[in-house]
Design a protein around this motif. Sequence first.
Motif, PDB file in Angstrom:
ATOM      1  N   VAL A 268      63.080 -20.284  16.754  1.00 16.09           N
ATOM      2  CA  VAL A 268      63.960 -19.696  15.882  1.00 16.09           C
ATOM      3  C   VAL A 268      65.108 -19.161  16.725  1.00 16.09           C
ATOM      4  CG1 VAL A 268      64.259 -17.507  14.680  1.00 16.09           C
ATOM      5  CG2 VAL A 268      62.303 -18.916  14.142  1.00 16.09           C
ATOM      6  N   LYS A 269      64.661 -18.621  18.285  1.00 15.68           N
ATOM      7  CA  LYS A 269      65.753 -18.359  18.851  1.00 15.68           C
ATOM      8  C   LYS A 269      66.804 -19.486  19.283  1.00 15.68           C
ATOM      9  CE  LYS A 269      63.230 -14.613  21.409  1.00 15.68           C
ATOM     10  NZ  LYS A 269      62.404 -14.353  22.474  1.00 15.68           N
ATOM     11  N   GLN A 270      66.460 -20.427  19.368  1.00 17.13           N
ATOM     12  CA  GLN A 270      67.370 -21.488  19.670  1.00 17.13           C
ATOM     13  C   GLN A 270      68.188 -21.846  18.519  1.00 17.13           C
ATOM     14  OE1 GLN A 270      67.872 -23.044  22.654  1.00 17.13           O
ATOM     15  NE2 GLN A 270      66.451 -21.424  23.585  1.00 17.13           N
ATOM     16  N   CYS A 271      67.558 -21.942  17.234  1.00 17.53           N
ATOM     17  CA  CYS A 271      68.306 -22.214  16.229  1.00 17.53           C
ATOM     18  C   CYS A 271      69.589 -21.032  16.115  1.00 17.53           C
ATOM     19  CB  CYS A 271      67.332 -22.172  14.868  1.00 17.53           C
ATOM     20  SG  CYS A 271      66.575 -23.551  14.714  1.00 17.53           S
ATOM     21  N   LYS A 272      69.164 -19.863  16.512  1.00 12.62           N
ATOM     22  CA  LYS A 272      69.988 -18.619  16.232  1.00 12.62           C
ATOM     23  C   LYS A 272      71.618 -19.099  17.307  1.00 12.62           C
ATOM     24  CE  LYS A 272      67.335 -14.756  14.824  1.00 12.62           C
ATOM     25  NZ  LYS A 272      66.800 -13.495  15.154  1.00 12.62           N
ATOM     26  N   LYS A 273      71.047 -19.509  18.488  1.00  7.99           N
ATOM     27  CA  LYS A 273      71.905 -19.952  19.522  1.00  7.99           C
ATOM     28  C   LYS A 273      72.929 -21.048  19.013  1.00  7.99           C
ATOM     29  CE  LYS A 273      69.273 -18.328  23.614  1.00  7.99           C
ATOM     30  NZ  LYS A 273      68.688 -18.886  25.069  1.00  7.99           N
ATOM     31  N   ALA A 274      72.130 -21.836  18.259  1.00  8.79           N
ATOM     32  CA  ALA A 274      73.046 -23.022  17.833  1.00  8.79           C
ATOM     33  C   ALA A 274      73.720 -22.926  16.494  1.00  8.79           C
ATOM     34  CB  ALA A 274      72.132 -24.354  17.629  1.00  8.79           C
ATOM     35  N   ARG A 275      73.525 -21.776  16.258  1.00  9.32           N
ATOM     36  CA  ARG A 275      74.106 -21.302  14.872  1.00  9.32           C
ATOM     37  C   ARG A 275      74.007 -22.263  13.729  1.00  9.32           C
ATOM     38  NH1 ARG A 275      75.291 -17.901  18.055  1.00  9.32           N
ATOM     39  NH2 ARG A 275      77.288 -16.567  18.440  1.00  9.32           N
ATOM     40  N   ILE A 276      72.478 -22.372  13.519  1.00  7.73           N
ATOM     41  CA  ILE A 276      71.917 -23.046  12.540  1.00  7.73           C
ATOM     42  C   ILE A 276      70.963 -22.195  11.711  1.00  7.73           C
ATOM     43  CG2 ILE A 276      70.138 -24.890  11.797  1.00  7.73           C
ATOM     44  CD1 ILE A 276      70.938 -26.407  14.491  1.00  7.73           C
ATOM     45  N   ASN A 277      71.152 -21.980  10.246  1.00 11.51           N
ATOM     46  CA  ASN A 277      70.403 -21.309   9.429  1.00 11.51           C
ATOM     47  C   ASN A 277      68.946 -22.079   9.322  1.00 11.51           C
ATOM     48  OD1 ASN A 277      72.868 -19.889   8.312  1.00 11.51           O
ATOM     49  ND2 ASN A 277      73.256 -21.953   7.280  1.00 11.51           N
ATOM     50  N   VAL A 278      68.127 -21.103   9.191  1.00 12.05           N
ATOM     51  CA  VAL A 278      66.613 -21.697   9.051  1.00 12.05           C
ATOM     52  C   VAL A 278      65.994 -21.050   7.892  1.00 12.05           C
ATOM     53  CG1 VAL A 278      64.507 -21.476  10.352  1.00 12.05           C
ATOM     54  CG2 VAL A 278      66.365 -21.914  11.472  1.00 12.05           C
ATOM     55  N   ILE A 279      65.455 -21.972   7.008  1.00 18.64           N
ATOM     56  CA  ILE A 279      64.418 -21.242   5.948  1.00 18.64           C
ATOM     57  C   ILE A 279      63.236 -22.024   6.359  1.00 18.64           C
ATOM     58  CG2 ILE A 279      63.590 -21.707   3.469  1.00 18.64           C
ATOM     59  CD1 ILE A 279      66.947 -21.633   2.751  1.00 18.64           C
ATOM     60  N   VAL A 280      61.970 -21.011   6.325  1.00 14.18           N
ATOM     61  CA  VAL A 280      60.860 -21.337   6.416  1.00 14.18           C
ATOM     62  C   VAL A 280      60.288 -21.257   5.208  1.00 14.18           C
ATOM     63  CG1 VAL A 280      58.785 -20.895   7.580  1.00 14.18           C
ATOM     64  CG2 VAL A 280      60.766 -20.717   8.679  1.00 14.18           C
ATOM     65  N   ALA A 281      59.777 -22.792   4.719  1.00  9.22           N
ATOM     66  CA  ALA A 281      59.208 -22.787   3.354  1.00  9.22           C
ATOM     67  C   ALA A 281      57.887 -22.210   3.304  1.00  9.22           C
ATOM     68  CB  ALA A 281      59.128 -24.203   2.901  1.00  9.22           C
ATOM     69  N   SER A 282      57.251 -22.096   4.272  1.00 12.06           N
ATOM     70  CA  SER A 282      55.887 -21.644   4.471  1.00 12.06           C
ATOM     71  C   SER A 282      54.970 -22.772   4.743  1.00 12.06           C
ATOM     72  CB  SER A 282      55.286 -20.568   3.347  1.00 12.06           C
ATOM     73  OG  SER A 282      55.030 -21.214   2.486  1.00 12.06           O
ATOM     74  N   HIS A 283      53.872 -22.681   5.761  1.00 15.13           N
ATOM     75  CA  HIS A 283      53.119 -23.606   6.327  1.00 15.13           C
ATOM     76  C   HIS A 283      52.347 -24.077   5.194  1.00 15.13           C
ATOM     77  CE1 HIS A 283      50.498 -25.151   9.938  1.00 15.13           C
ATOM     78  NE2 HIS A 283      50.824 -25.791   9.153  1.00 15.13           N
ATOM     79  N   ILE A 284      51.258 -23.288   5.083  1.00 16.33           N
ATOM     80  CA  ILE A 284      50.120 -23.689   4.219  1.00 16.33           C
ATOM     81  C   ILE A 284      50.447 -24.428   2.723  1.00 16.33           C
ATOM     82  CG2 ILE A 284      47.850 -23.076   3.233  1.00 16.33           C
ATOM     83  CD1 ILE A 284      48.025 -23.034   6.411  1.00 16.33           C
ATOM     84  N   SER A 285      51.380 -23.576   2.153  1.00 17.42           N
ATOM     85  CA  SER A 285      51.737 -24.092   1.056  1.00 17.42           C
ATOM     86  C   SER A 285      52.586 -25.300   1.170  1.00 17.42           C
ATOM     87  CB  SER A 285      52.782 -23.031   0.155  1.00 17.42           C
ATOM     88  OG  SER A 285      53.955 -22.717   1.052  1.00 17.42           O
ATOM     89  N   SER A 286      53.401 -25.639   2.094  1.00 12.93           N
ATOM     90  CA  SER A 286      54.049 -26.920   2.331  1.00 12.93           C
ATOM     91  C   SER A 286      52.919 -27.926   2.785  1.00 12.93           C
ATOM     92  CB  SER A 286      54.904 -27.062   3.413  1.00 12.93           C
ATOM     93  OG  SER A 286      56.075 -26.067   3.300  1.00 12.93           O
ATOM     94  N   ASP A 287      51.742 -27.849   3.379  1.00 16.23           N
ATOM     95  CA  ASP A 287      50.695 -28.696   3.536  1.00 16.23           C
ATOM     96  C   ASP A 287      50.032 -29.046   2.439  1.00 16.23           C
ATOM     97  OD1 ASP A 287      51.220 -28.712   6.453  1.00 16.23           O
ATOM     98  OD2 ASP A 287      49.655 -27.390   6.797  1.00 16.23           O
ATOM     99  N   THR A 288      50.063 -27.815   1.436  1.00 15.66           N
ATOM    100  CA  THR A 288      49.535 -27.972   0.109  1.00 15.66           C
ATOM    101  C   THR A 288      50.046 -29.199  -0.702  1.00 15.66           C
ATOM    102  OG1 THR A 288      48.109 -26.055   0.420  1.00 15.66           O
ATOM    103  CG2 THR A 288      48.538 -27.053  -1.958  1.00 15.66           C
ATOM    104  N   LEU A 289      51.288 -28.940  -0.560  1.00 17.23           N
ATOM    105  CA  LEU A 289      52.355 -29.772  -1.302  1.00 17.23           C
ATOM    106  C   LEU A 289      52.004 -31.456  -1.095  1.00 17.23           C
ATOM    107  CD1 LEU A 289      54.722 -30.513  -3.349  1.00 17.23           C
ATOM    108  CD2 LEU A 289      56.108 -30.071  -1.130  1.00 17.23           C
ATOM    109  N   GLY A 290      51.909 -31.460   0.228  1.00 20.61           N
ATOM    110  CA  GLY A 290      51.880 -32.782   0.856  1.00 20.61           C
ATOM    111  C   GLY A 290      50.445 -33.628   0.343  1.00 20.61           C
ATOM    112  N   ILE A 291      49.460 -32.476   0.425  1.00 29.35           N
ATOM    113  CA  ILE A 291      48.149 -33.269  -0.072  1.00 29.35           C
ATOM    114  C   ILE A 291      48.093 -33.372  -1.307  1.00 29.35           C
ATOM    115  CG2 ILE A 291      45.914 -32.168  -0.002  1.00 29.35           C
ATOM    116  CD1 ILE A 291      46.026 -33.343   2.553  1.00 29.35           C
ATOM    117  N   ASN A 292      48.660 -32.380  -2.138  1.00 28.30           N
ATOM    118  CA  ASN A 292      48.717 -32.633  -3.476  1.00 28.30           C
ATOM    119  C   ASN A 292      49.369 -33.889  -3.893  1.00 28.30           C
ATOM    120  OD1 ASN A 292      47.156 -30.560  -5.098  1.00 28.30           O
ATOM    121  ND2 ASN A 292      48.824 -29.105  -4.483  1.00 28.30           N
TER     122      ASN A 292
END
Length: 319
Positions: A268-292
Amino acid sequence: MKLEAIYREIVKRGIEADPRGEKEIDSMLNERKKKFDRLEGWEREFFDHDSLFNPFSDTRILAGDKDNNIHSAIVGIDVEGPELLLADRLKEKGVKIDLVMSHHPEGKAYAQFYEVMDVQSDIFKQQGVNLSLADSLLNERKSEVERRVSAANHTRAVDIAKWLNLNFMCVHTPADNLAYRYMEKLVKKAKPKRLRDIIELLMNIPEYKEAARNNNPPKIFVGSNKSRVSKVHIEFTGGTEGPKDIYDKLSASGVDTIIAMHQSEEHVKQCKKARINVIVASHISSDTLGINLMLDYVSLKTKLKVYEFSGFKRISRKR
């Protein structure tokens, strides 16, 4: 459907969804076969034969008989000793469970899971990053992950599954590939202009709605609702987080926004330095999406009763 057939179907779907493309995967598997043919001694004796058809080192049948017929499975994001003991207890109480399926790798699938990180270089290349540079940075990160993983007690959960006579497998990168393609297609179609548009997009997906009910919705880690979006990079596959030094290179290639399953504080710190926006979709729900998405494909081949545990919730989609 036999356990072996389910395993092969999962690998097939993972290859179809792989960001590298099926031709590149075929080429990689052919090279691996040539390398195996040249091996001698202990290197040949201990070679992982699954790797000749399965390019995903983090997806394996870990315990049980491949010829067993599977009519039901209990599926979780993390399956270790407590979850395996629960599965055994449920069987004692009369619940029909033929297979325990984990998303995150265990056993030999965990011991070499860092090998799946190679796909990240190809994704960086598609975003406009110099391939040689991407490979160099990724190889450093892979070595770091390899050193960390080497100290783990890899067979701990697998030993429990064997004592309990449970069929046990893990499905990691094939599911993550499907989630990656799903998100890529969604973003490409929606053409979001602001970060709030991406949040709205995610909140229309059932898995993220479920996460929001448990106080873990998609969140903006870098940027604000009004931050503008032009070129999106998706961090949904590749085993684990990639090199933290890649973000200034992505920024130089025009990437201004990242949608990630998760990010460490350093990333996250490196993204701030690079001026890149970050959205964290949330880990377990993203894993759940893939398994589904993966189970949707398996359901086209066989009627599989699915039980939920360890953070997973079954949500099926019509195909």
